[in-house]
Design an enzyme around this catalytic site. Structure first.
Site, PDB file in Angstrom:
ATOM      1  CG  ASP A  15      35.103  41.895  32.660  1.00 30.67           C
ATOM      2  OD1 ASP A  15      34.436  41.053  33.259  1.00 30.67           O
ATOM      3  OD2 ASP A  15      35.260  43.058  33.080  1.00 30.67           O
ATOM      4  CE  LYS A 123      34.339  42.730  35.968  1.00 34.24           C
ATOM      5  NZ  LYS A 123      34.379  44.126  35.512  1.00 34.24           N
ATOM      6  CB  CYS A 173      38.316  44.399  35.200  1.00 37.11           C
ATOM      7  SG  CYS A 173      37.080  45.678  34.824  1.00 37.11           S
TER       8      CYS A 173
END
Length: 238
Positions: A15, A123, A173
């Site tokens: 990310d 995701k 995450c």
């Protein structure tokens, strides 16, 4: 110490998107941009697979405070219910809108060397559940197919044995991805210099302890474990 045998390492970059990085990200992690030189250096090493993940949310995602009456980002929480089993629930924090599909905040930061990735895994595409892990939402009874990524399939197809994880945010995450990686059977390493946490240094200390208790390992970019990967480049082994 010699590396494990077999040793087929993968690099997972979690990310590294505009909304998670200063100065303009809606959910910017302090110091998030500072880890890019470490990540780009790792991307030059001969990992057998290099994968980036992206939070890829629809506008009506359940984790956005804006989708809940009287909710406040970073403060409010909500209960997530398994759509296939109302008895399975979990609590999640609510956030500002972030990484919405089609918005500038969804993009990778421009400094990231994206040409070196073999794949991008999306995701958080299922609006009804939160999905911190790059593998799956924390629903098991039964799992929700729309909240399970293709990351596990890709890793097994490449015969990966060891997972090196970096990115944002360490206390969400990255941590959840590392815990799932351990549970799914990979030797798992989080590179300390390659992550930052929403909760700062205190959250990183907690995260590192949780990962190591689960069976993962916190390592350093100049440490022995990354050195095993560098040695592959010299030997030509894969």
């Amino acid at each position: 110490m010699a590396p494990p045998n077999p040793f087929r390492p993968a690099l997972l970059v979690v990310d590294m998107q505009e909304d998670f990085c200063p100065p303009n990200g809606s959910l910017a992690v302090e110091g998030g941009g500072e880890i890019l030189p470490v990540i780009n250096e790792l991307l030059q090493l001969p990992f057998v697979l290099k994968v980036a993940t992206k939070d890829h949310h629809p506008p009506d995602h359940v984790s956005f405070a804006s989708n809940h009456a009287h909710a406040t980002p970073f403060v409010s929480t909500c209960t997530i219910v398994n759509p296939a089993n109302p008895a399975e629930t979990y609590e999640t924090r609510l956030w500002p809108d972030h990484c919405v599909i089609g918005t500038p905040g969804n993009a990778f930061v421009p400094e990231l060397d994206i040409a070196r990735f073999d794949a991008v895994v999306l995701k958080g595409t299922e609006p009804r559940v939160e999905m911190y892990s790059a593998f799956r939402a924390p629903l098991h009874d039964p799992p929700l197919p729309s909240a399970v990524s293709d990351l596990e399939r890709r890793l097994r197809a490449a015969h990966v044995t060891d997972m090196f994880i970096v990115g944002l945010a360490g206390d969400y995450c990255v941590k959840c991805t590392a815990l799932d990686s351990v549970e799914l059977g990979w030797r798992t390493y989080v590179v300390e210099e390659g992550t930052r946490c929403v909760g700062g240094d205190a959250a990183w200390a907690d995260t590192a302890a949780v990962v190591e208790k689960a069976g993962g390992k916190v390592v350093h970019a100049d440490g022995e474990e990354v050195g095993w990967v560098r040695a592959l480049k010299r030997s030509g082994a894969v």
